[in-house]
Write an enzyme that holds these catalytic residues in place. Structure first.
Site, PDB file in Angstrom:
ATOM      1  CE  LYS A 291      49.321  36.386  43.528  1.00  0.00           C
ATOM      2  NZ  LYS A 291      48.443  35.918  42.414  1.00  0.00           N
TER       3      LYS A 291
ATOM      4  CE1 TYR B  35      46.342  31.915  45.499  1.00  0.00           C
ATOM      5  CE2 TYR B  35      48.560  31.300  45.788  1.00  0.00           C
ATOM      6  CZ  TYR B  35      47.681  32.157  45.342  1.00  0.00           C
ATOM      7  OH  TYR B  35      48.224  33.385  45.408  1.00  0.00           O
TER       8      TYR B  35
ATOM      9  CG  ASN C 106      47.802  38.244  39.516  1.00  0.00           C
ATOM     10  OD1 ASN C 106      48.740  37.783  40.222  1.00  0.00           O
ATOM     11  ND2 ASN C 106      46.642  37.846  39.399  1.00  0.00           N
TER      12      ASN C 106
ATOM     13  CG  HIS D 219      46.767  36.820  47.656  1.00  0.00           C
ATOM     14  ND1 HIS D 219      45.848  35.983  47.035  1.00  0.00           N
ATOM     15  CD2 HIS D 219      46.449  36.700  49.186  1.00  0.00           C
ATOM     16  CE1 HIS D 219      45.164  35.718  47.965  1.00  0.00           C
ATOM     17  NE2 HIS D 219      45.347  35.976  49.235  1.00  0.00           N
TER      18      HIS D 219
ATOM     19  CD  GLU E 297      43.581  34.126  51.808  1.00  0.00           C
ATOM     20  OE1 GLU E 297      44.006  35.690  51.842  1.00  0.00           O
ATOM     21  OE2 GLU E 297      42.877  33.674  50.977  1.00  0.00           O
TER      22      GLU E 297
HETATM   23  N1  UDP Z   1      45.268  32.349  38.147  1.00  0.00           N
HETATM   24  C1  UDP Z   1      45.851  32.032  36.901  1.00  0.00           C
HETATM   25  N2  UDP Z   1      45.145  31.597  35.822  1.00  0.00           N
HETATM   26  C2  UDP Z   1      43.864  31.736  36.247  1.00  0.00           C
HETATM   27  C3  UDP Z   1      43.245  32.115  37.223  1.00  0.00           C
HETATM   28  C4  UDP Z   1      44.108  32.499  38.462  1.00  0.00           C
HETATM   29  O1  UDP Z   1      47.431  31.914  36.762  1.00  0.00           O
HETATM   30  O2  UDP Z   1      43.149  31.167  35.065  1.00  0.00           O
HETATM   31  C5  UDP Z   1      46.188  32.768  39.123  1.00  0.00           C
HETATM   32  C6  UDP Z   1      46.529  34.237  39.381  1.00  0.00           C
HETATM   33  O3  UDP Z   1      48.158  34.478  39.948  1.00  0.00           O
HETATM   34  C7  UDP Z   1      45.494  34.556  40.520  1.00  0.00           C
HETATM   35  C8  UDP Z   1      45.742  33.458  41.438  1.00  0.00           C
HETATM   36  O4  UDP Z   1      45.632  32.223  40.458  1.00  0.00           O
HETATM   37  O5  UDP Z   1      45.785  35.756  41.083  1.00  0.00           O
HETATM   38  C9  UDP Z   1      44.290  32.997  42.427  1.00  0.00           C
HETATM   39  O6  UDP Z   1      43.197  32.955  41.469  1.00  0.00           O
HETATM   40  P1  UDP Z   1      42.080  33.794  42.111  1.00  0.00           P
HETATM   41  O7  UDP Z   1      40.663  33.454  41.093  1.00  0.00           O
HETATM   42  O8  UDP Z   1      41.738  33.584  43.567  1.00  0.00           O
HETATM   43  O9  UDP Z   1      42.113  35.228  41.676  1.00  0.00           O
HETATM   44  P2  UDP Z   1      42.553  36.622  42.791  1.00  0.00           P
HETATM   45  O10 UDP Z   1      41.802  36.357  44.092  1.00  0.00           O
HETATM   46  O11 UDP Z   1      44.183  36.368  43.045  1.00  0.00           O
HETATM   47  O12 UDP Z   1      42.352  37.865  42.081  1.00  0.00           O
HETATM   48 MG    MG Z   2      41.614  34.835  45.198  1.00  0.00          MG
END
Ligand code: UDP
Ligand code: MG
Length: 157
Positions: A12, A52, A115, A118, A129
């Site tokens: 990211k 997303y 974080n 992805h 994706e």
């Molecule tokens: N995210 C965030 N706040 C939250 C949950 C998610 O900023 O409360 C962001 C974070 O960057 C995350 C992305 O949204 O990686 C997608 O969320 P997901 O639950 O799909 O997590 P991932 O699959 O990336 O672990």
């Molecule tokens: Mg996710």
């Protein structure tokens, strides 16, 4: 069920800005996964919304869309045995505070909003994706070992 899989991975914008491309990529390669597609790009509005879509309407969605478009990402296709779950295991939990030490998010991130990485959450998500970011002609699944490369080189003339 475990099988040969391909998954979509992105470093990211925060990961790219912080100079973590090599470190993140190294972890997937050291695991033995094949990187079969790779490019740096700025995510378009359309790509961000498609990527997303499942999070539309959630409180963090507007910031997430802004974040993923805030600078270039490095997009890749990663292939290997059980790669979808395996990549997520190497990445660690979404929240770096909860991620296991040794994972990318635990080692390189402090907050969930930034974080670093992805990874697709299922084989179906991965296929969806991958199509958002790559054409099939941009994916290079074939690999040759050194002896094949040398033989081809020596036989060429
Ligand atoms: N995210 C965030 N706040 C939250 C949950 C998610 O900023 O409360 C962001 C974070 O960057 C995350 C992305 O949204 O990686 C997608 O969320 P997901 O639950 O799909 O997590 P991932 O699959 O990336 O672990
Ligand atoms: Mg996710």
């Amino acid at each position: 069920m475990r099988s040969e899989e391909r998954t979509f991975v992105a470093i990211k914008p925060d990961g790219v800005q912080r100079g973590l491309i090599g470190e993140v990529l190294k972890r997937f390669e050291l695991k033995g996964y094949k990187v079969t597609a790779l490019k740096m790009l700025t995510v378009s509005d359309q790509q961000a919304r498609a990527h997303y879509a499942e999070h539309e309407g959630k409180p963090f969605y507007p910031r997430l869309i802004r974040y993923i478009q805030s600078g270039p990402i490095v997009a890749m296709v990663v292939e290997g045995y059980n790669a979808v779950a395996g990549v997520r295991h190497l990445m660690g939990s979404t929240d770096p505070d909860k991620a296991e030490v040794g994972t990318i998010r635990a080692d390189f991130a402090q907050v969930m909003e930034y974080n670093v990485v992805h990874g697709s959450d299922s084989v179906e998500s991965a296929e969806r994706e991958i199509k958002i970011y790559f054409g099939e002609d941009e994916i290079f699944a074939e690999r040759k070992c050194m002896s094949e490369l040398v033989t081809e080189y020596l036989d060429a003339d």
